[in-house]
Design a protein around this motif. Structure first.
Motif, PDB file in Angstrom:
ATOM      1  N   GLY A  90     -14.843  87.719 -51.964  1.00 39.97           N
ATOM      2  CA  GLY A  90     -15.006  86.522 -52.784  1.00 39.97           C
ATOM      3  C   GLY A  90     -14.143  85.374 -52.300  1.00 39.97           C
ATOM      4  O   GLY A  90     -13.712  85.336 -51.140  1.00 39.97           O
ATOM      5  N   GLY A  91     -13.878  84.420 -53.195  1.00 40.35           N
ATOM      6  CA  GLY A  91     -13.050  83.276 -52.873  1.00 40.35           C
ATOM      7  C   GLY A  91     -11.567  83.629 -52.861  1.00 40.35           C
ATOM      8  O   GLY A  91     -11.193  84.797 -52.973  1.00 40.35           O
ATOM      9  N   PRO A  92     -10.694  82.625 -52.735  1.00 42.35           N
ATOM     10  CA  PRO A  92      -9.254  82.886 -52.631  1.00 42.35           C
ATOM     11  C   PRO A  92      -8.687  83.757 -53.745  1.00 42.35           C
ATOM     12  O   PRO A  92      -7.858  84.631 -53.484  1.00 42.35           O
ATOM     13  N   LEU A  93      -9.119  83.539 -54.996  1.00 42.79           N
ATOM     14  CA  LEU A  93      -8.605  84.365 -56.090  1.00 42.79           C
ATOM     15  C   LEU A  93      -8.969  85.834 -55.883  1.00 42.79           C
ATOM     16  O   LEU A  93      -8.154  86.733 -56.115  1.00 42.79           O
ATOM     17  N   MET A  94     -10.193  86.064 -55.442  1.00 45.83           N
ATOM     18  CA  MET A  94     -10.633  87.434 -55.225  1.00 45.83           C
ATOM     19  C   MET A  94      -9.933  88.043 -54.019  1.00 45.83           C
ATOM     20  O   MET A  94      -9.570  89.231 -54.044  1.00 45.83           O
ATOM     21  N   VAL A  95      -9.731  87.268 -52.971  1.00 42.56           N
ATOM     22  CA  VAL A  95      -9.002  87.776 -51.803  1.00 42.56           C
ATOM     23  C   VAL A  95      -7.574  88.130 -52.205  1.00 42.56           C
ATOM     24  O   VAL A  95      -7.013  89.142 -51.765  1.00 42.56           O
ATOM     25  N   GLY A  96      -6.967  87.302 -53.058  1.00 43.27           N
ATOM     26  CA  GLY A  96      -5.635  87.613 -53.559  1.00 43.27           C
ATOM     27  C   GLY A  96      -5.625  88.927 -54.322  1.00 43.27           C
ATOM     28  O   GLY A  96      -4.720  89.754 -54.161  1.00 43.27           O
ATOM     29  N   ARG A  97      -6.638  89.128 -55.158  1.00 44.70           N
ATOM     30  CA  ARG A  97      -6.736  90.387 -55.910  1.00 44.70           C
ATOM     31  C   ARG A  97      -6.925  91.567 -54.961  1.00 44.70           C
ATOM     32  O   ARG A  97      -6.320  92.632 -55.157  1.00 44.70           O
ATOM     33  N   THR A  98      -7.758  91.398 -53.960  1.00 44.65           N
ATOM     34  CA  THR A  98      -7.959  92.450 -52.962  1.00 44.65           C
ATOM     35  C   THR A  98      -6.644  92.808 -52.286  1.00 44.65           C
ATOM     36  O   THR A  98      -6.313  93.989 -52.117  1.00 44.65           O
ATOM     37  N   THR A  99      -5.886  91.798 -51.909  1.00 44.25           N
ATOM     38  CA  THR A  99      -4.592  92.028 -51.259  1.00 44.25           C
ATOM     39  C   THR A  99      -3.667  92.811 -52.170  1.00 44.25           C
ATOM     40  O   THR A  99      -3.043  93.800 -51.751  1.00 44.25           O
ATOM     41  N   ALA A 100      -3.567  92.395 -53.426  1.00 52.26           N
ATOM     42  CA  ALA A 100      -2.698  93.088 -54.380  1.00 52.26           C
ATOM     43  C   ALA A 100      -3.138  94.534 -54.577  1.00 52.26           C
ATOM     44  O   ALA A 100      -2.313  95.457 -54.608  1.00 52.26           O
ATOM     45  N   GLN A 101      -4.435  94.749 -54.699  1.00 50.38           N
ATOM     46  CA  GLN A 101      -4.951  96.094 -54.905  1.00 50.38           C
ATOM     47  C   GLN A 101      -4.675  96.991 -53.695  1.00 50.38           C
ATOM     48  O   GLN A 101      -4.298  98.163 -53.857  1.00 50.38           O
ATOM     49  N   TYR A 102      -4.857  96.471 -52.512  1.00 49.73           N
ATOM     50  CA  TYR A 102      -4.594  97.256 -51.307  1.00 49.73           C
ATOM     51  C   TYR A 102      -3.097  97.572 -51.184  1.00 49.73           C
ATOM     52  O   TYR A 102      -2.719  98.676 -50.785  1.00 49.73           O
ATOM     53  N   MET A 103      -2.257  96.612 -51.522  1.00 48.58           N
ATOM     54  CA  MET A 103      -0.812  96.853 -51.477  1.00 48.58           C
ATOM     55  C   MET A 103      -0.428  97.947 -52.462  1.00 48.58           C
ATOM     56  O   MET A 103       0.340  98.859 -52.132  1.00 48.58           O
ATOM     57  N   GLN A 104      -0.942  97.863 -53.675  1.00 48.60           N
ATOM     58  CA  GLN A 104      -0.636  98.866 -54.695  1.00 48.60           C
ATOM     59  C   GLN A 104      -1.170 100.242 -54.305  1.00 48.60           C
ATOM     60  O   GLN A 104      -0.630 101.270 -54.720  1.00 48.60           O
TER      61      GLN A 104
END
Length: 299
Positions: A90-104
């Motif tokens: 998705g857009g930047p917000l979704m990419v941010g969520r993806t990053t957080a989820q992968y980190m977790q």
């Protein structure tokens, strides 16, 4: 050390090329771990086919990919996992969520690409790309979320622009991605060894990743050849896919035609041997150490 820290230490080793077999589920990951690989790669194509039974045409969601990556990363926290994250979903917000989820999830590194959200495998034809600024916004979003999370993940910028935009434009995208915080560059679909050497030299000292897809557009290179050319990471996405397809297809044909399946060669592949690959001995020892008696007499 975190998985990302372990991976960064590998990247800093001047004499090392990081070799990643492409795995897509717990069993293929366990087989690769037993073989002694010190880094794994979760293939998006394999994840899509194994979890959804569908071709790699942009149908896997963040949840599909993250849940698979979390399970694999948790098998051995000392072995970093590099995972496909497609377009970031998705857009930047979704990419941010993806990053957080992968980190977790404990993922050490992930790659984000510049295809449209309804993407396709990088070695298929007629890929559609987003504008350069959209691609860079994905990288910025990942870098910004990494800082916000107070943790770490290695961000790999991937461009699929080589075939449609040409070498200069594709490498320009990677240079700009590095400028906004990407740690590793990934030029998909390298078409010659000369081109491979050139991109490694032009992007130095940033590490460059080679995607070694058997039967794809990139000429075959061994680990030694890739290292000599200048690559720092080499992934083999089809490492498990082709052997599993060939082996299971042959067994299915044999069972259908003969009513029986024979174990090929002299290798042992009974339940005990297969379960041992997946931690049977360690699980029994853990139970006994905690005071359990279910496995005290063995299995």
């Amino acid at each position: 050390m975190s998985a990302a820290a372990i991976l960064r230490k590998m990247l800093a080793d001047k004499d090392k090329i990081i070799v990643c077999p492409g795995i897509y589920d717990g069993f293929t990951a366990r087989i690769a771990l037993q073989a002694g690989f010190d880094c794994l790669y979760m293939t998006g194509a394999g994840t899509t086919m194994s979890r959804l039974g569908m071709a790699d045409l942009g149908v896997a969601t963040l949840n599909d990919m993250k849940e698979n990556a979390e399970m694999i990363a948790g098998l051995d926290r000392t072995v970093p996992l590099i995972a496909d994250a497609d377009t970031g979903y998705g857009g930047p917000l979704m990419v941010g969520r993806t990053t957080a989820q992968y980190m977790q999830a404990g993922v050490a590194a992930f790659h984000l690409e510049d295809q449209v959200v309804t993407k396709r495998c990088g070695h298929l034809r007629n890929k559609e790309l987003v504008d350069e600024e959209v691609f860079l916004s994905r990288i910025r979003a990942a870098v910004n979320m990494r800082a916000q999370m107070l943790g770490d993940i290695v961000v790999i910028a991937r461009t699929d622009g080589l075939q449609s935009l040409g070498y200069e434009a594709a490498v320009s995208r990677l240079k700009k991605a590095i400028a906004v915080g990407a740690d590793v560059a990934f030029l998909e679909g390298v078409s010659s060894k000369e081109e491979a050497r050139r991109v490694c030299e032009e992007l130095a000292p940033t590490p460059v990743l080679l995607n070694m897809v058997a039967g794809g557009v990139t000429p075959k290179m061994t680990v030694a050849e890739a290292k000599e050319i200048g690559f720092k990471i080499i992934i083999f996405p089809g490492f498990a896919l082709a052997p599993v397809y060939q082996g299971v297809a042959a067994a299915a044909k044999e069972l259908k035609e003969t009513g029986d399946v024979q174990i090929k060669g002299d290798s042992k592949a009974g339940p005990r041997e297969i379960f041992s690959v997946c931690g049977l001995k360690e699980a029994m020892e853990f139970d006994i150490a905690a005071g359990g008696n279910l496995y005290s007499k063995g299995v």
